[in-house]
Design a protein around this motif. Structure first.
Motif, PDB file in Angstrom:
ATOM      1  N   TYR A 117      -5.251 -16.664 -13.691  1.00  0.00           N
ATOM      2  CA  TYR A 117      -6.177 -16.107 -12.717  1.00  0.00           C
ATOM      3  C   TYR A 117      -7.138 -15.201 -13.484  1.00  0.00           C
ATOM      4  CZ  TYR A 117      -2.564 -17.771  -9.543  1.00  0.00           C
ATOM      5  OH  TYR A 117      -1.665 -18.561  -8.883  1.00  0.00           O
ATOM      6  N   GLU A 120      -8.692 -12.068 -11.558  1.00  0.00           N
ATOM      7  CA  GLU A 120      -7.821 -11.225 -10.752  1.00  0.00           C
ATOM      8  C   GLU A 120      -6.466 -11.050 -11.426  1.00  0.00           C
ATOM      9  OE1 GLU A 120      -8.742 -11.177  -6.240  1.00  0.00           O
ATOM     10  OE2 GLU A 120      -7.800 -13.086  -6.720  1.00  0.00           O
ATOM     11  N   SER A 124      -3.558  -8.589  -7.160  1.00  0.00           N
ATOM     12  CA  SER A 124      -4.779  -8.651  -6.365  1.00  0.00           C
ATOM     13  C   SER A 124      -4.981 -10.043  -5.776  1.00  0.00           C
ATOM     14  CB  SER A 124      -5.995  -8.234  -7.198  1.00  0.00           C
ATOM     15  OG  SER A 124      -6.239  -9.150  -8.253  1.00  0.00           O
ATOM     16  N   HIS A 125      -4.610 -11.075  -6.535  1.00  0.00           N
ATOM     17  CA  HIS A 125      -4.720 -12.428  -6.011  1.00  0.00           C
ATOM     18  C   HIS A 125      -3.816 -12.596  -4.790  1.00  0.00           C
ATOM     19  CE1 HIS A 125      -3.921 -16.787  -5.737  1.00  0.00           C
ATOM     20  NE2 HIS A 125      -5.172 -16.904  -6.116  1.00  0.00           N
ATOM     21  N   TYR A 126      -2.611 -12.062  -4.875  1.00  0.00           N
ATOM     22  CA  TYR A 126      -1.696 -12.163  -3.735  1.00  0.00           C
ATOM     23  C   TYR A 126      -2.255 -11.416  -2.523  1.00  0.00           C
ATOM     24  CZ  TYR A 126       2.479 -12.102  -0.866  1.00  0.00           C
ATOM     25  OH  TYR A 126       3.340 -12.271   0.180  1.00  0.00           O
ATOM     26  N   HIS A 128      -5.261 -10.696  -1.755  1.00  0.00           N
ATOM     27  CA  HIS A 128      -6.440 -11.324  -1.187  1.00  0.00           C
ATOM     28  C   HIS A 128      -6.074 -12.568  -0.380  1.00  0.00           C
ATOM     29  CE1 HIS A 128      -9.147  -9.265  -4.365  1.00  0.00           C
ATOM     30  NE2 HIS A 128      -9.250  -8.648  -3.211  1.00  0.00           N
ATOM     31  N   SER A 129      -4.836 -13.003  -0.488  1.00  0.00           N
ATOM     32  CA  SER A 129      -4.409 -14.228   0.179  1.00  0.00           C
ATOM     33  C   SER A 129      -3.390 -13.994   1.283  1.00  0.00           C
ATOM     34  CB  SER A 129      -3.806 -15.199  -0.852  1.00  0.00           C
ATOM     35  OG  SER A 129      -4.693 -15.451  -1.912  1.00  0.00           O
ATOM     36  N   ARG A 160      -2.510 -11.539 -15.504  1.00  0.00           N
ATOM     37  CA  ARG A 160      -3.478 -12.489 -14.963  1.00  0.00           C
ATOM     38  C   ARG A 160      -2.987 -13.930 -15.109  1.00  0.00           C
ATOM     39  NH1 ARG A 160      -8.397  -9.873 -13.925  1.00  0.00           N
ATOM     40  NH2 ARG A 160      -8.461  -7.757 -14.777  1.00  0.00           N
ATOM     41  N   PHE A 245     -10.058 -19.928  -0.850  1.00  0.00           N
ATOM     42  CA  PHE A 245      -9.785 -18.703  -1.601  1.00  0.00           C
ATOM     43  C   PHE A 245     -10.895 -17.684  -1.410  1.00  0.00           C
ATOM     44  CE2 PHE A 245     -10.782 -16.357  -5.518  1.00  0.00           C
ATOM     45  CZ  PHE A 245      -9.699 -15.489  -5.527  1.00  0.00           C
ATOM     46  N   LYS A 249     -10.627 -13.945   0.052  1.00  0.00           N
ATOM     47  CA  LYS A 249     -10.974 -12.825  -0.820  1.00  0.00           C
ATOM     48  C   LYS A 249     -11.918 -11.853  -0.133  1.00  0.00           C
ATOM     49  CE  LYS A 249     -12.942 -11.745  -5.371  1.00  0.00           C
ATOM     50  NZ  LYS A 249     -11.866 -10.856  -5.777  1.00  0.00           N
TER      51      LYS A 249
END
Length: 261
Positions: A117, A120, A124-126, A128-129, A160, A245, A249
């Motif tokens: 990633y 992100e 942060s990826h988690y 945002h989802s 990441r 995504f 986000k």
């Protein structure tokens, strides 16, 4: 070496021809059973099949932990996502028994190549989802009940890249140790959060959280592992996934759950 790789599916789907190595398993069999033959059902023996809408493929992992005996190694893949030494996206290219054995001779745990990633962190990826609270509560559970894993949890969340998809092949002793660590955390999390207002997609929360915990267990215990390429059978729908995504986000609807443990 006798290895069984479970192929988790919720419906009839093409499967690898080598049934000595691959064991198709119908997850959520209480709800999804439609007369399929040649599939193991996850609602036999000691099982959590009824939790499948919230635990995803983990109901297959749990079934194997409690019921699959007399094997040297246990793995899990998905009906559209397989380990492979090649890049051809066909069932003929999936990992063979000889290839699986060769990998396990290198290390007791085989993981898919990391997913990166680039813009992100894993955390942060988690966020945002998905809803925020389950991740926060998971950290609190680890802090209180598995404190030796807290530093690794924080480290993994700030990386990441990660080994995703709940895919692996493990020698049985390692598989048992992993399950003995993972499921008590998830069951505790289930007791601590209310998901009654979650959408069906977000209600799969325990499966999502478990994807983040594999590297925590590996890192803390300094588990020796080797990686293997993975392939996805069929259309990967990259454009559709990318649009979804970006919507997540820049939307506050999912990640806005600010409540704390």
């Amino acid at each position: 070496m006798k290895t069984k790789i479970l192929v988790a599916t919720h419906k009839a789907a093409p499967m690898p021809s080598d049934r000595n190595l691959y064991l198709p398993i119908l997850v959520g069999a209480d709800q999804n059973f439609a007369g399929q033959t040649g599939f193991q059902l996850d609602n036999t023996g000691d099982n959590i099949s009824s939790k499948n809408p919230n635990y995803n493929e983990l109901t297959a992992i749990y079934w194997a932990w409690k019921n699959l005996n007399h094997v040297d190694a246990i793995g899990l893949v998905h009906y559209r996502r397989f380990f492979s030494k090649h890049h051809r996206r066909t069932l003929e290219a999936v990992l063979t028994e000889a290839q699986a054995t060769a990998l396990l001779n290198k290390a007791p745990v085989v993981l898919p190549r990391k997913r990166h990633y680039y813009i992100e962190t894993i955390k942060s990826h988690y966020l945002h989802s998905h809803h925020r609270k389950p991740l926060e509560v998971t950290r609190e559970i680890i802090k209180q009940e598995k404190p030796d894993y807290l530093q690794s949890f924080d480290t993994v969340m700030n990386r990441r890249s990660a080994h995703m998809f709940n895919m692996f092949i493990m020698k049985t002793d390692y598989f048992n140790q992993y399950c003995e660590w993972l499921f008590p955390i998830l069951f505790k999390l289930e007791d601590c959060i209310d998901i009654s207002h979650y959408s069906p997609q977000e209600a799969r929360v325990f499966g999502y959280i478990s994807e983040l915990l594999l590297d925590v267990w590996v890192d803390t215990n300094q588990i020796s592992y080797t990686e293997c390429n993975w392939i996805q059978i069929g259309d990967r729908q990259l454009v559709k996934k990318g649009i979804a995504f970006l919507k997540r986000k820049f939307s506050s609807k999912v990640g806005s759950d600010q409540t704390h443990f």
